[in-house]
Structure formats: C-alpha cells, structure tokens
Design a protein around this motif. Structure first.
Motif, PDB file in Angstrom:
ATOM      1  N   LEU A 117       0.835  -1.363  -0.066  1.00  0.00           N
ATOM      2  CA  LEU A 117       0.067  -0.238  -0.016  1.00  0.00           C
ATOM      3  C   LEU A 117       1.010   1.210  -0.017  1.00  0.00           C
ATOM      4  O   LEU A 117       0.517   2.215  -0.555  1.00  0.00           O
ATOM      5  N   TYR A 118       2.053   1.377   0.723  1.00  0.00           N
ATOM      6  CA  TYR A 118       2.861   2.436   0.716  1.00  0.00           C
ATOM      7  C   TYR A 118       4.239   2.085   0.466  1.00  0.00           C
ATOM      8  O   TYR A 118       5.064   1.799   1.415  1.00  0.00           O
ATOM      9  N   PRO A 119       4.452   2.005  -0.823  1.00  0.00           N
ATOM     10  CA  PRO A 119       6.045   1.473  -1.157  1.00  0.00           C
ATOM     11  C   PRO A 119       7.250   2.362  -0.700  1.00  0.00           C
ATOM     12  O   PRO A 119       8.140   2.046  -0.809  1.00  0.00           O
ATOM     13  N   LYS A 120       6.812   3.679  -0.456  1.00  0.00           N
ATOM     14  CA  LYS A 120       7.945   4.348   0.139  1.00  0.00           C
ATOM     15  C   LYS A 120       8.162   4.161   1.576  1.00  0.00           C
ATOM     16  O   LYS A 120       9.041   5.028   2.217  1.00  0.00           O
ATOM     17  N   MET A 121       7.484   3.368   2.221  1.00  0.00           N
ATOM     18  CA  MET A 121       7.836   3.106   3.656  1.00  0.00           C
ATOM     19  C   MET A 121       8.852   2.180   3.621  1.00  0.00           C
ATOM     20  O   MET A 121       9.018   1.248   3.155  1.00  0.00           O
ATOM     21  N   GLY A 122       9.801   2.409   4.898  1.00  0.00           N
ATOM     22  CA  GLY A 122      10.766   1.626   5.268  1.00  0.00           C
ATOM     23  C   GLY A 122      10.859   1.050   6.660  1.00  0.00           C
ATOM     24  O   GLY A 122      10.270   1.815   7.267  1.00  0.00           O
ATOM     25  N   PHE A 123      11.257  -0.053   6.820  1.00  0.00           N
ATOM     26  CA  PHE A 123      11.342  -0.484   8.118  1.00  0.00           C
ATOM     27  C   PHE A 123      12.631  -0.941   8.713  1.00  0.00           C
ATOM     28  O   PHE A 123      13.640  -1.312   7.759  1.00  0.00           O
ATOM     29  N   GLU A 124      13.058  -0.881  10.183  1.00  0.00           N
ATOM     30  CA  GLU A 124      13.921  -1.467  10.937  1.00  0.00           C
ATOM     31  C   GLU A 124      13.423  -2.283  11.921  1.00  0.00           C
ATOM     32  O   GLU A 124      12.888  -1.855  12.732  1.00  0.00           O
ATOM     33  N   ILE A 125      13.595  -3.586  11.841  1.00  0.00           N
ATOM     34  CA  ILE A 125      12.856  -4.548  12.842  1.00  0.00           C
ATOM     35  C   ILE A 125      14.071  -5.111  13.681  1.00  0.00           C
ATOM     36  O   ILE A 125      15.278  -5.462  13.225  1.00  0.00           O
ATOM     37  N   SER A 126      13.752  -5.211  14.971  1.00  0.00           N
ATOM     38  CA  SER A 126      14.526  -5.559  16.041  1.00  0.00           C
ATOM     39  C   SER A 126      13.736  -6.608  16.823  1.00  0.00           C
ATOM     40  O   SER A 126      12.770  -6.448  17.363  1.00  0.00           O
ATOM     41  N   LEU A 127      14.232  -7.958  17.004  1.00  0.00           N
ATOM     42  CA  LEU A 127      13.478  -8.992  17.776  1.00  0.00           C
ATOM     43  C   LEU A 127      14.096  -9.217  18.732  1.00  0.00           C
ATOM     44  O   LEU A 127      15.333  -9.258  18.995  1.00  0.00           O
ATOM     45  N   SER A 128      13.018  -9.323  19.903  1.00  0.00           N
ATOM     46  CA  SER A 128      13.704  -9.585  21.196  1.00  0.00           C
ATOM     47  C   SER A 128      12.515  -9.961  22.126  1.00  0.00           C
ATOM     48  O   SER A 128      11.733  -9.405  22.033  1.00  0.00           O
ATOM     49  N   ASP A 129      12.796 -10.865  23.026  1.00  0.00           N
ATOM     50  CA  ASP A 129      11.871 -11.383  23.900  1.00  0.00           C
ATOM     51  C   ASP A 129      11.782 -10.596  25.125  1.00  0.00           C
ATOM     52  O   ASP A 129      10.790 -10.804  26.310  1.00  0.00           O
ATOM     53  N   GLY A 130      12.682  -9.663  25.346  1.00  0.00           N
ATOM     54  CA  GLY A 130      12.780  -8.920  26.582  1.00  0.00           C
ATOM     55  C   GLY A 130      11.971  -7.511  26.329  1.00  0.00           C
ATOM     56  O   GLY A 130      12.007  -7.066  25.232  1.00  0.00           O
ATOM     57  N   LEU A 131      11.675  -6.901  27.304  1.00  0.00           N
ATOM     58  CA  LEU A 131      11.189  -5.654  27.181  1.00  0.00           C
ATOM     59  C   LEU A 131      12.061  -4.292  26.907  1.00  0.00           C
ATOM     60  O   LEU A 131      13.160  -4.463  27.702  1.00  0.00           O
ATOM     61  N   VAL A 132      12.063  -3.795  25.809  1.00  0.00           N
ATOM     62  CA  VAL A 132      12.829  -2.661  25.778  1.00  0.00           C
ATOM     63  C   VAL A 132      12.662  -1.235  26.190  1.00  0.00           C
ATOM     64  O   VAL A 132      11.546  -1.058  26.499  1.00  0.00           O
ATOM     65  N   ASN A 133      13.527  -0.686  26.440  1.00  0.00           N
ATOM     66  CA  ASN A 133      13.244   0.857  26.733  1.00  0.00           C
ATOM     67  C   ASN A 133      13.231   1.626  25.318  1.00  0.00           C
ATOM     68  O   ASN A 133      14.071   2.046  24.850  1.00  0.00           O
ATOM     69  N   ILE A 134      11.867   1.691  25.139  1.00  0.00           N
ATOM     70  CA  ILE A 134      11.639   2.371  23.704  1.00  0.00           C
ATOM     71  C   ILE A 134      11.936   3.714  23.445  1.00  0.00           C
ATOM     72  O   ILE A 134      12.225   4.232  22.339  1.00  0.00           O
ATOM     73  N   VAL A 135      12.294   4.558  24.538  1.00  0.00           N
ATOM     74  CA  VAL A 135      12.602   5.882  24.380  1.00  0.00           C
ATOM     75  C   VAL A 135      14.351   5.926  24.297  1.00  0.00           C
ATOM     76  O   VAL A 135      14.798   6.332  23.428  1.00  0.00           O
TER      77      VAL A 135
END
Length: 299
Positions: A117-135
């Motif tokens: 739907l939005y071909p100009k969008m890009g992603f960086e994906i990080s996989l982790s089972d722990g809670l990250v500090n999003i800030v």
C-alpha cells in the motif's frame, strides 16, 4: 534557513558553473542567484567565484569552502527530509521492536502488505523477547505480548487478549495432578525476561492460588520452555503460539484444565508522543486490521 539556502545555492553553482542553470533548478531569478553568492562572499570576506562573460569558475578559496561544507549541507538536507517524512502517513521509516516468535511468524506478511500500500515506507525490525526501553533505544513503536501494561511513561494500545494454558509431556506425572498445590517450585518452568523466578497466579473461577516457579529452570524464550516441558522437565505456562505445534503432534498436553492464569495482551506501545506521527498511526491501524487473520496462531 536563509543561510542554508545560500549555501545550497553556492554548492549548486560550484557544481554547475552556470548561474542561469542554478536559477532554473532552484526556481530563482539569475539576479537572485548573483545576489545570494555576493552576500555569501561579503559575509566570508573572500571571493568564491571568478565570473566572466563566458563561464563561472571557483577560486581556490571557493573550492576549499565547497569541499568543507558539502557534508554538512547534505546532512542538513537529509535531516530536513526525515522530519518532513515523519509527518507523512505513506512515507518515511519505522523502527520497530517485536517478540522473536511474532517477528518471525506473523510480522513479515503484515509488513509486506503495508509496503504494498505504501511502497515508500521503510522498516528497521529488531527482535527480542525482553522488554526494551523504547525511548532510550530510539524505537518508533514496539509490539509486545505481555501482562497488562503498567508503564505510565509510554502510550499503550491493547490489540487483543492472548490466553495461556498449563502444559506438560503426555504420560508424565503432571498429567495426573488435579490441583496446583501439587506442583512444587522445581516442577514449574518459569518464563522471565531476565531468566529469573516468577510467581504463577492460577484461578478456577472460585478461588486463586499462587505457585512459585523457576527454582529449577527459567528462560526468556517460550520456545525453549515448550521444548523443556515436552522433554518431561516440568510444567510450562505458555500462550498458544508457543505450543501449537507441540499440541498438534502430541508432544504436549493441556494439564490442570480447570485452572487458568491471567491472560496476556498483544499490545502496541509508543514513546510519549503528544500525538502519534502520521506514519506510525497509519501502520498501527493497518496492524490492528490485519491481526485477526492470525488469531488462531495467537490462541
């Protein structure tokens, strides 16, 4: 941004060596380009170009100045683009944290559908089972399967309930148990983001009991716990997606059927924005619309 515009005009003139062409590309008049260059020369106190009726060429000072400011002007231009893109719903980049299993099994088709739907969008994906500090870790959003959120400093969006059950290997002594009080802390395989012990709260609808878990074994991976339980090491308390294959093949069975732990939540959470940036809000809506197709996997 007037200084930025003057520097950008200078760099383009240094590249094209033609003020008229610069004027066309920047939608300026040739006179405006000449004035911008002259003002920059006055400010620096040096001559940047040698201008004749036939051509424009850089002076030595002009060439040195162009080489030094080129990286800074490019970085500023990229920063301007990033900020502008952050306020578009169909363009930009999203940095997302997700649980390992979910990121492998569920997220790819959702991301692919969104990019169609939005071909100009890009992603960086990080996989982790722990809670990250999003800030602190600079994520745009995180996908989590966890207990009901208690963090007051981030924005949470509950998507759906993810139930859990108790499982053990068929033929093990755990399949004969009728009450959680028969479990010892060594019997209970604990899930912990920091690989520590935990307390299980189980209810039969009329009463509640708390069972210590993880004295003998704990892990921050549901897949590891499922395998350990299937090998007869104890009882695991896991959501359906971690044990679906084991249940189908008969490596695990549901035990203590009358007793249930609190449900988990599939949740999106974000830094403390006053309002979600359009690209994040757009992906969140799409994510919520697509998740029902995977509900069987989550149960």
């Amino acid at each position: 941004m007037n200084d930025y515009k003057a520097l950008k005009t200078f760099l383009l003139a240094a590249e094209k060596r033609n003020f008229a062409q610069v004027a066309r590309e920047l939608d300026m008049t040739p006179a405006a380009v000449t004035r911008a260059i002259a003002a920059l020369e006055d400010d620096l106190g040096v001559q940047l170009f040698v201008r004749t009726t036939r051509q424009v060429s850089l002076t030595t000072d002009g060439a040195v100045f162009a080489a030094q400011i080129q990286p800074a002007v490019e970085a500023l231009e990229n920063a301007r683009k990033d900020v502008r893109n952050a306020h578009k719903a169909d363009e930009g980049r999203l940095r997302i944290s997700a649980p390992t299993w979910f990121g492998k099994a569920v997220l790819p088709p959702i991301l692919s559908g969104f990019r169609e739907l939005y071909p100009k969008m890009g992603f960086e994906i990080s996989l982790s089972d722990g809670l990250v500090n999003i800030v602190d870790d600079d994520y745009d959003l995180a996908i989590r399967i966890s207990s009901a959120p208690s963090d007051k400093f981030t924005i949470w969006r509950k998507i759906r309930i993810v139930p859990r059950i108790l499982v053990a290997a068929p033929g093990s002594r755990f399949t004969e148990m009728e009450h959680p009080s028969q479990l010892t802390p060594d019997d209970c395989l604990a899930y912990s983001g920091e690989s520590r012990r935990e307390n299980w709260v189980l209810s039969d609808g009329a009463s509640t009991i708390t069972v210590a878990a993880g004295r003998a074994f704990s892990a921050n991976s549901g897949e590891v716990l499922a395998d350990m339980a299937a090998n007869g090491a104890g009882v695991a308390m896991l959501p359906g997606f971690n044990i679906a294959e084991h249940l189908q093949t008969g490596r695990l069975v549901h035990v203590l059927r009358g007793w249930s732990p609190p449900d988990l939540w599939l949740t999106l959470y974000y830094p403390p924005y006053q309002a979600l940036p359009p690209r994040i809000a757009s992906f969140s809506r799409f994510f919520e619309e697509q998740v029902p197709a995977f509900m069987v996997m989550l149960d």
